[in-house]
Design a protein around this motif. Structure first.
Motif, PDB file in Angstrom:
ATOM      1  N   LEU A  26     -13.286   8.368  -5.329  1.00  8.42           N
ATOM      2  CA  LEU A  26     -13.290   6.961  -4.933  1.00  8.42           C
ATOM      3  C   LEU A  26     -14.640   6.329  -5.219  1.00  8.42           C
ATOM      4  CD1 LEU A  26     -11.642   4.722  -3.589  1.00  8.42           C
ATOM      5  CD2 LEU A  26     -12.682   5.370  -1.446  1.00  8.42           C
ATOM      6  N   ASP A  27     -15.716   7.089  -4.974  1.00  3.59           N
ATOM      7  CA  ASP A  27     -17.044   6.552  -5.236  1.00  3.59           C
ATOM      8  C   ASP A  27     -17.219   6.204  -6.699  1.00  3.59           C
ATOM      9  OD1 ASP A  27     -17.772   6.717  -2.681  1.00  3.59           O
ATOM     10  OD2 ASP A  27     -18.995   8.508  -2.859  1.00  3.59           O
ATOM     11  N   ILE A  28     -16.576   6.971  -7.570  1.00  3.74           N
ATOM     12  CA  ILE A  28     -16.750   6.712  -8.988  1.00  3.74           C
ATOM     13  C   ILE A  28     -15.721   5.686  -9.449  1.00  3.74           C
ATOM     14  CG2 ILE A  28     -16.675   7.866 -11.235  1.00  3.74           C
ATOM     15  CD1 ILE A  28     -18.029  10.174  -9.872  1.00  3.74           C
ATOM     16  N   GLY A  29     -14.779   5.360  -8.603  1.00  5.91           N
ATOM     17  CA  GLY A  29     -13.825   4.304  -8.928  1.00  5.91           C
ATOM     18  C   GLY A  29     -12.416   4.801  -9.177  1.00  5.91           C
ATOM     19  N   ALA A  30     -12.215   6.125  -9.195  1.00  4.58           N
ATOM     20  CA  ALA A  30     -10.868   6.652  -9.429  1.00  4.58           C
ATOM     21  C   ALA A  30     -10.099   6.610  -8.110  1.00  4.58           C
ATOM     22  CB  ALA A  30     -10.933   8.073  -9.966  1.00  4.58           C
ATOM     23  N   MET A  31      -9.543   5.446  -7.843  1.00  2.53           N
ATOM     24  CA  MET A  31      -8.954   5.179  -6.541  1.00  2.53           C
ATOM     25  C   MET A  31      -7.694   5.997  -6.301  1.00  2.53           C
ATOM     26  SD  MET A  31      -8.025   1.375  -5.647  1.00  2.53           S
ATOM     27  CE  MET A  31      -7.216   0.909  -4.172  1.00  2.53           C
ATOM     28  N   THR A  32      -6.945   6.243  -7.355  1.00  6.32           N
ATOM     29  CA  THR A  32      -5.665   6.922  -7.168  1.00  6.32           C
ATOM     30  C   THR A  32      -5.861   8.352  -6.699  1.00  6.32           C
ATOM     31  OG1 THR A  32      -4.812   5.525  -8.901  1.00  6.32           O
ATOM     32  CG2 THR A  32      -3.498   7.410  -8.308  1.00  6.32           C
ATOM     33  N   LEU A  72      -6.156   8.718  -2.955  1.00  8.61           N
ATOM     34  CA  LEU A  72      -4.950   8.725  -2.119  1.00  8.61           C
ATOM     35  C   LEU A  72      -4.093   9.955  -2.371  1.00  8.61           C
ATOM     36  CD1 LEU A  72      -4.744   5.032  -2.549  1.00  8.61           C
ATOM     37  CD2 LEU A  72      -4.385   6.047  -0.331  1.00  8.61           C
ATOM     38  N   PHE A  73      -4.112  10.438  -3.607  1.00  6.12           N
ATOM     39  CA  PHE A  73      -3.370  11.672  -3.898  1.00  6.12           C
ATOM     40  C   PHE A  73      -3.926  12.813  -3.053  1.00  6.12           C
ATOM     41  CE2 PHE A  73      -1.181  11.214  -8.264  1.00  6.12           C
ATOM     42  CZ  PHE A  73      -0.734   9.966  -7.920  1.00  6.12           C
ATOM     43  N   ALA A  74      -5.243  12.964  -3.080  1.00  4.07           N
ATOM     44  CA  ALA A  74      -5.850  14.097  -2.370  1.00  4.07           C
ATOM     45  C   ALA A  74      -5.686  13.942  -0.865  1.00  4.07           C
ATOM     46  CB  ALA A  74      -7.328  14.213  -2.732  1.00  4.07           C
ATOM     47  N   ARG A 105      -3.173  12.765   0.687  1.00  2.86           N
ATOM     48  CA  ARG A 105      -1.838  13.150   1.133  1.00  2.86           C
ATOM     49  C   ARG A 105      -1.776  14.649   1.380  1.00  2.86           C
ATOM     50  NH1 ARG A 105       3.944  13.033  -1.882  1.00  2.86           N
ATOM     51  NH2 ARG A 105       3.029  14.827  -2.911  1.00  2.86           N
ATOM     52  N   GLU A 106      -2.314  15.428   0.465  1.00  2.00           N
ATOM     53  CA  GLU A 106      -2.294  16.883   0.643  1.00  2.00           C
ATOM     54  C   GLU A 106      -3.082  17.284   1.880  1.00  2.00           C
ATOM     55  OE1 GLU A 106      -0.152  16.235  -2.051  1.00  2.00           O
ATOM     56  OE2 GLU A 106      -2.064  16.035  -3.101  1.00  2.00           O
ATOM     57  N   LEU A 110      -5.616  13.743 -14.131  1.00  2.00           N
ATOM     58  CA  LEU A 110      -6.207  12.400 -14.036  1.00  2.00           C
ATOM     59  C   LEU A 110      -7.692  12.408 -14.370  1.00  2.00           C
ATOM     60  CD1 LEU A 110      -4.540  10.852 -10.883  1.00  2.00           C
ATOM     61  CD2 LEU A 110      -4.719   9.763 -13.091  1.00  2.00           C
ATOM     62  N   ASN A 166     -10.478  12.681 -18.668  1.00  2.00           N
ATOM     63  CA  ASN A 166     -10.742  11.253 -18.566  1.00  2.00           C
ATOM     64  C   ASN A 166     -12.159  10.987 -19.072  1.00  2.00           C
ATOM     65  OD1 ASN A 166     -11.335   8.674 -17.607  1.00  2.00           O
ATOM     66  ND2 ASN A 166      -9.909   8.917 -15.914  1.00  2.00           N
ATOM     67  N   TRP A 208     -14.616   9.502 -16.610  1.00  2.00           N
ATOM     68  CA  TRP A 208     -14.999  10.506 -15.594  1.00  2.00           C
ATOM     69  C   TRP A 208     -16.033  11.457 -16.172  1.00  2.00           C
ATOM     70  CZ3 TRP A 208     -14.350  11.358 -10.504  1.00  2.00           C
ATOM     71  CH2 TRP A 208     -14.511  12.642 -10.019  1.00  2.00           C
TER      72      TRP A 208
END
Lengths: 326, 413
Positions: free
Chosen positions: B136-142, B145-147, B149-150, B205, B209, B212
C-alpha cells in the motif's frame, strides 16, 4: 453577434458545467465501485440503493465542512488556487465536441461551445494553465509537504506537456488542422488515426496519466509520501474544487483521446454518438483499472521516463511521419 | 535584551529558507500516514534527496519494562501483547519461555505443539500484514486488500482459540491455557491448502511488475557489515546475506523436530527483503502442516497435559483445585502473591516474525522481577534508518520504512 447564438452558447456552457460537475461526483462513485470489485470488497453500499447517493452525501459533507484558512498561508493565493484548477478543467471543455450535431425541435445543435480553428492548441494551453492550481496552492500553504508537492507538480506537468505536445504533432501534421471537428471528419475518410499513429497514441495516453495525476503517476498528491500534497491544508469545498477539477480533467482527457485517435463520433449518426460515449467510458475505466493494478513510480523515475524514453520516441515519430508524408 | 520573536520555535520547523545553502528540514511523522505508527523522522532534504535522517522514537512509550517490575509474572503476560501487536502471541511466548528457563520448567509436549502452531500462525499474520502495508505504501492498493483477507481468516482461527483477534494472551507460563478447539485443524488445513495459490496471486501482481521492481530493486541496500553492526536480525539480516534464524541456531520448543528452510539473499535491498518474507510464508505453512501431524500424534498417544506440573510455580489443574485442599491453597497463593522464581538472571531470545525478540529477566527471588529488559527487533531496525536513508528520495523513505517492518508498539514499548 446575434442574440440566438449568445443564448445558445450560454445554455451549452451551463449544461456542460452541470453535467460534468455531476459526472465528477459520479466518477468518484464509479471509482470506488470498480476498485472495490477488483479488490474483493463491496465499496459504498449504505447511502441509497447500491450506495448511489454516496455522491450526494459526500457533496453535503464538503459543502458543510468548516472552511479553514490556516494562519501562515498567503490568503488570496491560497483561496484562488482551487478555483484555477476547477476553472481550467472546464475551460478546456469549450473546444471539445462532445457529441455529433443533432436537431432538437427543428433547431440544429452543435454540442461544442466554440469550434475554434486552434482547438487542440487551446485545450493543451488551458491544461498547461491548470498547473497553476497545485503550484500556487502548494506554495501558498505554508506547509512543507504542500511545497514539495508544488515542486513535483511543476516538474511533472512541464515535462509531460512536452510529451503531449510532441506526440500529438504527428497526427496534426496528417490532418492539417487543429480543430477537433476536422480531426473527426478526417477519420471518417481515412480511417482511425490510431492505426496510422500507434506510437503517438500510446505516448499521448501515457502522458494523459501524468497530466491528470493518476496512478502510476500519482505523485503530486501521493498520500503515502507527501500526505495530500497541495491539498494538505485545504478543507471543505476548497478541497472539493481540486477534486472536481481532477475528475473533470479525467473525463475531458477521456473525450480527447478517442476524438483524436479513435475516430471520435464517426459520421455523426446515433450509433457514432453512442460509440464515442463507449470509448470515453472505456478510457475512464482504464484510469481506474490501472489504479487497482499498479504501484506508483518515483518522481525521478517519472522524469527519466519523460526525457529519456518518451520524448526521444515522440521526436522520432514526428521525423518518421514527416519523411513518410514527403 | 530584545526578545527574538520566534526564539522558541524549534530549529526543525524552518519554513522559510534564510541562507542560500539552507536545507529543508522535514518532519516526517509522527502523524504521517506511512510512518507505521508513531515514527517521527527528521529529514534534511536537498530537493527531494535526503542528506541526513534522524529517527525520533518514544511517541508510544508506555514504560513496559518499568511496569513489569511492579507486576507479578503472570500479570505481565497481557502487557506483552501490546508490544508487537501484529503478532502478539510471539511476544507472549518469548516472555513465557524466559520465565520457564528461569524456573527450569518442562512444558508438556501437547502444549509445545499448540504453541508452535500459534507462533507460526502469528508469523503468517505478521508477514501478510507486512506485505499488505508495504504494498500500500508503494501504491499497490489491491495487494493490500488481498493480503488482508487471508490475514482475516487467520484472525478468525485465533479468535476461535482464545477469543481475541489482536491481543491474544494465548500462552501461559508453563504451557497453554486451553486445548485447540474442535474445528481448529480443519480451518487451518483449509487455509493452508489455499495459501500457495494466494501467495502466487500476490507474486503475480508484484514479482514481474516493472514499477514494483523499479521501486524495490537497488533501493535501501544494507550490506552484511552494516546489518551486523546495526544489530539487524530476522528477515532484515537474512536478506543481507546472513543465514541466521534462531529457530535453527538455538532451537527452542520443537523446532528441531520440524523440517524447514531458512530463506536468505545476499542482495540486501528492498526486493531481497520482499522475497525473504514471501519465502518465509511458505516455510511457515510447511511447519504448520508438520505441527498438525504432531498434534494428532499427541492425541493418539493420549498426551493430554497442557500445563507443566510444578506446584511451587504453576497452579494445578482446575479439577485438582476443586477437589484437593492443598492445590487450592497453592492456587490461592500463586494468584494473590505470584510465583517466586529462584534468584538468578536469564536472557532468552526467540525468533519473532520481525527478528530476535529477547527477554532478560533478573530475579531476586521475589514475586516481581527485579529488572526486565525487552529486546525488540524493530528498535534496532529503526536505528539503521539513520545510515540507510541518506542518498535516497522521499518515496524511498516510505518503501524502506515498509520493508524494515517496524512496529511501534515494539520500538517504544
Amino acid at each position: 453577434m446575434e442574440t440566438a447564438y449568445l443564448i445558445e452558447t450560454v445554455i451549452k456552457i451551463v449544461v456542460i458545467l452541470l453535467i460534468f460537475s455531476a459526472l465528477a461526483g459520479i466518477g468518484t462513485y464509479f471509482e470506488r465501485k470498480v476498485l472495490a470489485f477488483m479488490q474483493r470488497r463491496l465499496g459504498p453500499t449504505n447511502v441509497g440503493p447500491y450506495g448511489l447517493l454516496q455522491v450526494a452525501a459526500d457533496g453535503i459533507k464538503l459543502f458543510t465542512k468548516e472552511d479553514i484558512v490556516p494562519t501562515n498561508v498567503v490568503g488570496r493565493i491560497f483561496k484562488i488556487a482551487p478555483v484555477i484548477t476547477a476553472a481550467t478543467a472546464f475551460m478546456a471543455a469549450a473546444a471539445i465536441p462532445f457529441l455529433p450535431s443533432f436537431t432538437l425541435f427543428g433547431y440544429e445543435v452543435h454540442p461544442i461551445v466554440a469550434d475554434i480553428n486552434i482547438g487542440i492548441l487551446y485545450i493543451l494551453g488551458i491544461m498547461g494553465v491548470g498547473l497553476y492550481g497545485p503550484l500556487l496552492g502548494g506554495m501558498a500553504s505554508a506547509n512543507k509537504f504542500a511545497l514539495l508537492s508544488a515542486a513535483r507538480g511543476a516538474a511533472v506537468f512541464i515535462s509531460y506537456e512536452v510529451v503531449t505536445g510532441l506526440s500529438i504533432l504527428a497526427p496534426i501534421m496528417m490532418v492539417g488542422s487543429l480543430s477537433l471537428i476536422d480531426f473527426n471528419n478526417y477519420q471518417i475518410d481515412n480511417g482511425w488515426i490510431v492505426f496510422a499513429q500507434p506510437v503517438a497514441f500510446i505516448l499521448f495516453w501515457i502522458a494523459a496519466f501524468a497530466e491528470t495525476g493518476r496512478t502510476p503517476f500519482h505523485l503530486i498528491a501521493n498520500d503515502h509520501e507527501i500526505i495530500d500534497g497541495f491539498g494538505t491544508e485545504y478543507s471543505g469545498m476548497r478541497w472539493g474544487l481540486f477534486f472536481i477539477g481532477e475528475y473533470a480533467n479525467m473525463f475531458f482527457i477521456s473525450f480527447v483521446i478517442p476524438l483524436i485517435f479513435l475516430g471520435g463520433y464517426g459520421d455523426g449518426s446515433l450509433l457514432g454518438a453512442l460509440a464515442l460515449l463507449g470509448k470515453v467510458a472505456f478510457f475512464f475505466f482504464f484510469f481506474l483499472w490501472t489504479r487497482a493494478a499498479w504501484p506508483d513510480v518515483r518522481p525521478d523515475q517519472l522524469m527519466w521516463l519523460c526525457w529519456k524514453v518518451l520524448m526521444p520516441i515522440a521526436v522520432l515519430n514526428i521525423l518518421i511521419t514527416a519523411i513518410v508524408m514527403m | 535584551m530584545a526578545q527574538v520573536k520566534n526564539r522558541l520555535t524549534p530549529f526543525f520547523e524552518n519554513i522559510t529558507f534564510d541562507r542560500e545553502d539552507n536545507e529543508m528540514i522535514l518532519n516526517f511523522g509522527p502523524q504521517h500516514p506511512s510512518a507505521h505508527g508513531q515514527l517521527r523522522l527528521m529529514l534534511h532534504l536537498q530537493q527531494e534527496e535526503i542528506t541526513k535522517a534522524h529517527p525520533d522514537v518514544g511517541y508510544l512509550h508506555r514504560g513496559m519494562e518499568k511496569m513489569a517490575e511492579n507486576m507479578i509474572y503472570n500479570e505481565f503476560m497481557p502487557t506483552t501483547d501490546r508490544m508487537d501487536y501484529i503478532a502478539s502471541s510471539s511476544n507472549n511466548y518469548g516472555f513465557a519461555l524466559a520465565v520457564e528457563k528461569l524456573i527450569g520448567l518442562d512444558v508438556p509436549r501437547r502444549a509445545q505443539v499448540i504453541r508452535m502452531m500459534l507462533l507460526e500462525i502469528n508469523r503468517l499474520m505478521s508477514h501478510l500484514f507486512w506485505l499488505a502495508t508495504t504494498a500500500l505504501d508503494i501504491g499497490a492498493m489491491t495487494v493490500f486488500l488481498f493480503a488482508f483477507r487471508e490475514r482475516e481468516y487467520l484472525m478468525d482461527i485465533i479468535e476461535g482459540y482464545c477469543g481475541a483477534r489482536l491481543t491474544h494472551a494465548a500462552i501461559r507460563i508453563g504451557g497453554v491455557p486451553l486445548d485447540i478447539q474442535d474445528n481448529f485443524i480443519t480451518q487451518l488445513r483449509t487455509f493452508l491448502d489455499k495459501l500457495p495459490q494466494n501467495i502466487k496471486d500476490y507474486e503475480d501482481l508484484l514479482d514481474t511488475n516493472r514499477i514494483w521492481l523499479m521501486r524495490m530493486e537497488e533501493v535501501g541496500t544494507i550490506s552484511t557489515e552494516m546489518a551486523l553492526s546495526w544489530g539487524c536480525t530476522g528477515p532484515m539480516l537474512r536478506a543481507s546475506g546472513v543465514k541466521w534464524d534462531i529457530r535453527k541456531e538455538e532451537p527452542y520448543e520443537l523446532y528441531d523436530e520440524v523440517e524447514f528452510e531458512v530463506p536468505y539473499s545476499d542482495k540486501g535491498d528492498n526486493f531481497a527483503r520482499y522475497r525473504v518474507y514471501m519465502q518465509e510464508m511458505r516455510e511457515s505453512a510447511k511447519i504448520l502442516y508438520q505441527t498438525i501431524d504432531m498434534y494428532q500424534e499427541c492425541v493418539k498417544n493420549n498426551q493430554t497435559e497442557l500445563m507443566a506440573h510444578s506446584p511451587k510455580y504453576i497452579s494445578a489443574s482446575k479439577l485438582d483445585i476443586m477437589t484437593q485442599n492443598y492445590s487450592l491453597m497453592q492456587h490461592f497463593v500463586l494468584v494473590t502473591q505470584g510465583m517466586r522464581p529462584p534468584v538468578g538472571e536469564v536472557y532468552v531470545a526467540t525468533e519473532s516474525p520481525k527478528g530476535e525478540l529477547g527477554y532478560y529477566i533478573n530475579s531476586q527471588g521475589g514475586p516481581y522481577p527485579y529488572r526486565l529488559k525487552l529486546r525488540a527487533p524493530s528498535f534496532w531496525h529503526t536505528g539503521i534508518l539513520t545510515d540507510l536513508l541518506p542518498g535516497h528520495y522521499i518515496p524511498d523513505v516510505v518503501s524502506i520504512i515498509g520493508t524494515t517492518n517496524i512496529v511501534f508498539g515494539e520500538v517504544d514499548r
